[in-house]
Design an enzyme around this catalytic site. Structure first.
Site, PDB file in Angstrom:
ATOM      1  N   LYS A 143      24.976  26.572  37.367  1.00  0.00           N
ATOM      2  CA  LYS A 143      24.842  27.196  38.750  1.00  0.00           C
ATOM      3  C   LYS A 143      23.954  26.287  39.530  1.00  0.00           C
ATOM      4  CE  LYS A 143      24.772  32.037  37.247  1.00  0.00           C
ATOM      5  NZ  LYS A 143      25.286  31.859  35.712  1.00  0.00           N
ATOM      6  N   HIS A 147      25.695  30.555  42.257  1.00  0.00           N
ATOM      7  CA  HIS A 147      25.874  31.804  41.567  1.00  0.00           C
ATOM      8  C   HIS A 147      27.229  32.582  42.066  1.00  0.00           C
ATOM      9  CE1 HIS A 147      25.399  35.148  39.337  1.00  0.00           C
ATOM     10  NE2 HIS A 147      23.989  35.563  39.446  1.00  0.00           N
ATOM     11  N   CYS A 171      26.559  40.430  38.170  1.00  0.00           N
ATOM     12  CA  CYS A 171      26.952  39.264  37.703  1.00  0.00           C
ATOM     13  C   CYS A 171      27.319  38.860  35.990  1.00  0.00           C
ATOM     14  CB  CYS A 171      25.416  38.289  37.699  1.00  0.00           C
ATOM     15  SG  CYS A 171      24.591  38.520  39.228  1.00  0.00           S
ATOM     16  N   GLU A 210      15.186  34.575  29.953  1.00  0.00           N
ATOM     17  CA  GLU A 210      16.306  34.077  29.177  1.00  0.00           C
ATOM     18  C   GLU A 210      15.825  33.063  28.301  1.00  0.00           C
ATOM     19  OE1 GLU A 210      20.953  32.451  29.782  1.00  0.00           O
ATOM     20  OE2 GLU A 210      19.732  32.533  31.280  1.00  0.00           O
ATOM     21  N   HIS A 235      22.811  31.472  31.623  1.00  0.00           N
ATOM     22  CA  HIS A 235      22.823  32.291  32.869  1.00  0.00           C
ATOM     23  C   HIS A 235      22.100  31.544  33.867  1.00  0.00           C
ATOM     24  CE1 HIS A 235      23.846  35.597  35.344  1.00  0.00           C
ATOM     25  NE2 HIS A 235      22.663  35.880  35.872  1.00  0.00           N
ATOM     26  N   PHE A 277      22.452  42.206  37.663  1.00  0.00           N
ATOM     27  CA  PHE A 277      21.760  43.410  38.288  1.00  0.00           C
ATOM     28  C   PHE A 277      22.270  44.622  37.798  1.00  0.00           C
ATOM     29  CE2 PHE A 277      20.890  41.672  42.687  1.00  0.00           C
ATOM     30  CZ  PHE A 277      19.817  40.997  42.034  1.00  0.00           C
TER      31      PHE A 277
END
Length: 414
Positions: A338, A343, A168, A320, A309, A402
Site C-alpha cells: 500500500k 489503499h 477493506c 498487525e 495489510h 472496518f
C-alpha cells in the site's frame, strides 16, 4: 510449468488480471513495485466539491475505459465495474479461457462500497435538473453487486454471482468464498477478486476528517504512505481491481493448464470490538492467520513471506505486527505494497493476493516504500529500499477491514 501430480481436491489459481495506478495488467504493476516506483500522486480534479477537499492525494487507476471496453459499453458501467471487467478479461485469458459448463462456473467479487461515483453523480443531477434527467441506468450502475453481475454476464457464469462487502477485507473474503464454492462441490471454476473506485470528494473528505488519510506537510506526495515507519500517520486512498481464476486442481489437470499457485488455506474472523479500530492486541487477526495455516496443514515456521495489510496507521500497523510475530515469528520476509499503490479498500485483498502469488512465482519480494525508520515496536523483517530475492515455499496475505473484518489467505508454490 505444468503440474498433474497434486491432490485433485486442491484449489489452484490458473489466471490473474489487474488494473492499478500503473495501468492495465499484472505485469506493469509487478514490474513497478519490484523497481520501487510509486503510483501515488496529487489528484488533478476540478469542481467546487473537489476544491473543498483538504487532502487531494491518491493513487487512482490508470485506465482508458473507452479504449479498453468501447465507448458505448463503458458509458453504461460505473467506474468500479469498468475496472472489474477489464481485470476479469485479463484473468480469464491468462487462465486459457477454460472450457467449463456454465452451471459449474461462478463469480464472487468483493467491494467496499460499490458504485459510489454513479450514486453521487445521480444525486447531483437530481438536485440540479430534476428527476427526468436521472439516468435509468443509475441503479444497475450503483448497486454493489453490479460488477459481479456484469462479469457473470460476460462469461456466461450461471453457478452464482456473489458479492462480498466487508470493507477493506472484501477482496480477500471473496477469494475465500470462491474457494468454499469449489470445496463444497457447487462449482469447478470461480472468477473472483475485488474492485473499488471510491476516489470521490465525499470519501476523501470523510477520511480526512477522521484523520485516517496521511496529511501532507509540504512533502512529496509519494512519501506520504509509510507502513511500519515510526513517522506513519495514515493511508493514501487508491483504486483498482484484482481478479483471479480459482479452479479445482483436477479440472485444471484435465485441461493440462499452467498453475500459478495453490490456495492452501483461508481464515476469516471478526473482532467484535470497534467499528473502525482493530483490537489493539491483534488477537482477531491472529486467529484469522492461525485458522488459515491450520486449514493448509502448515505452521508459522513454514511461512517465508507475509504480504501485510499495513495501511500506515499508527494503531493498525502495530496490532498487525504483533499478530504476525506471534503466528509466524520474525524470520518471514514482510512487505507492505500500500506504500506504492495506496489503499484500494475492496480491491486491496485481491490485488495483494496477486502480488503474493507473483512473489511465490519469482522468489522476489518488492520493497515497502518510504520505510526509513522502522518503528521499534515492529519486530519484523520488513523489506525496504530495494526488492529482495529469497526462497518462498508458502506465503500469507492479510486483509483487515472496518467493522473488525479479518481475512487471511495462505498460498503455496505450484
Amino acid at each position: 510449468m505444468q503440474h498433474t501430480n497434486r491432490d485433485s481436491d486442491d484449489i489452484v489459481i490458473t489466471g490473474y488480471g489487474a488494473v492499478s495506478p500503473f495501468g492495465h495488467g499484472v505485469a506493469p504493476l509487478w514490474h513497478a513495485l519490484v523497481a520501487g516506483r510509486s503510483g501515488v500522486h496529487e489528484l488533478q480534479r476540478d469542481g467546487d466539491l473537489w476544491a473543498q477537499v483538504p487532502i487531494r492525494i491518491g493513487a487512482d487507476a490508470d485506465l482508458d475505459a473507452d479504449a479498453a471496453l468501447g465507448r458505448v459499453r463503458a458509458k453504461r458501467l460505473d467506474r468500479s465495474q469498468q475496472l472489474a471487467l477489464v481485470a476479469s478479461e485479463e484473468a480469464w485469458a491468462d487462465a486459457g479461457a477454460p472450457s467449463v459448463d456454465p452451471e459449474r462456473l461462478a463469480v464472487v467479487l468483493g467491494t467496499g462500497i460499490g458504485g459510489i461515483e454513479t450514486l453521487l453523480d445521480a444525486h447531483d443531477e437530481l438536485g440540479r435538473n430534476g428527476a427526468r434527467r436521472v439516468s435509468p441506468r443509475t441503479v444497475p450502475m450503483l448497486m454493489a453487486n453490479g460488477a459481479a453481475a456484469q462479469i457473470s454476464i460476460d462469461l456466461d457464469a450461471r453457478a452464482g454471482a456473489y458479492t462480498t462487502v466487508s470493507a477493506c477485507a472484501s477482496g480477500a473474503e471473496a477469494i475465500a468464498m470462491a474457494a468454499r464454492l469449489i470445496r463444497s462441490g457447487e462449482a469447478d471454476v470461480v472468477v473472483t477478486g475485488g474492485a473499488e473506485a471510491a476516489v470521490t470528494p465525499v470519501t476523501m473528505a470523510s477520511f480526512a476528517q477522521s484523520q485516517a488519510l496521511a496529511k501532507p506537510n509540504g512533502e512529496d506526495p509519494v512519501t506520504l504512505s509509510r507502513p511500519f515507519d515510526v513517522s506513519r500517520r495514515g493511508f493514501v486512498l487508491g483504486e483498482g481491481a484484482g481478479i483471479v481464476v480459482l479452479e479445482r486442481a483436477s479440472h485444471a489437470a484435465a485441461r493440462n493448464t499452467r498453475v500459478h499457485a495453490v490456495l492452501a488455506g483461508w481464515g476469516i474472523t471478526s473482532d467484535a470490538f470497534h467499528i473502525t479500530a482493530p483490537r489493539p492486541d491483534g488477537s482477531g487477526q491472529e486467529r484469522a492467520m492461525t485458522s488459515a495455516l491450520r486449514m493448509a496443514g502448515l505452521t508459522g515456521a513454514d511461512v517465508d513471506h507475509v504480504n501485510a495489510h499495513a495501511t500506515s496507521t499508527p494503531v493498525g500497523d502495530a496490532s498487525e505486527a504483533q499478530a504476525i510475530a506471534r503466528v509466524v515469528g520474525r524470520e518471514a520476509v514482510v512487505t507492505a505494497p500500500k506504500s506504492a499503490i495506496g489503499h484500494m479498500f475492496g480491491a486491496a485483498g485481491a490485488v495483494e493476493t496477486i502480488l503474493t502469488i507473483r512473489a511465490l512465482e519469482t522468489g522476489v519480494v518488492p520493497p515497502t516504500l518510504n520505510l526509513e525508520h522502522l518503528d521499534p515496536a515492529i519486530d519484523l523483517d520488513v523489506v525496504s529500499g530495494t526488492a529482495r530475492s529469497t526462497t518462498i515455499r508458502a506465503a500469507l496475505n492479510n486483509s483487515f477491514g472496518f467493522g473488525g473484518q479479518n481475512a487471511s489467505l495462505v498460498l503455496s508454490a505450484a
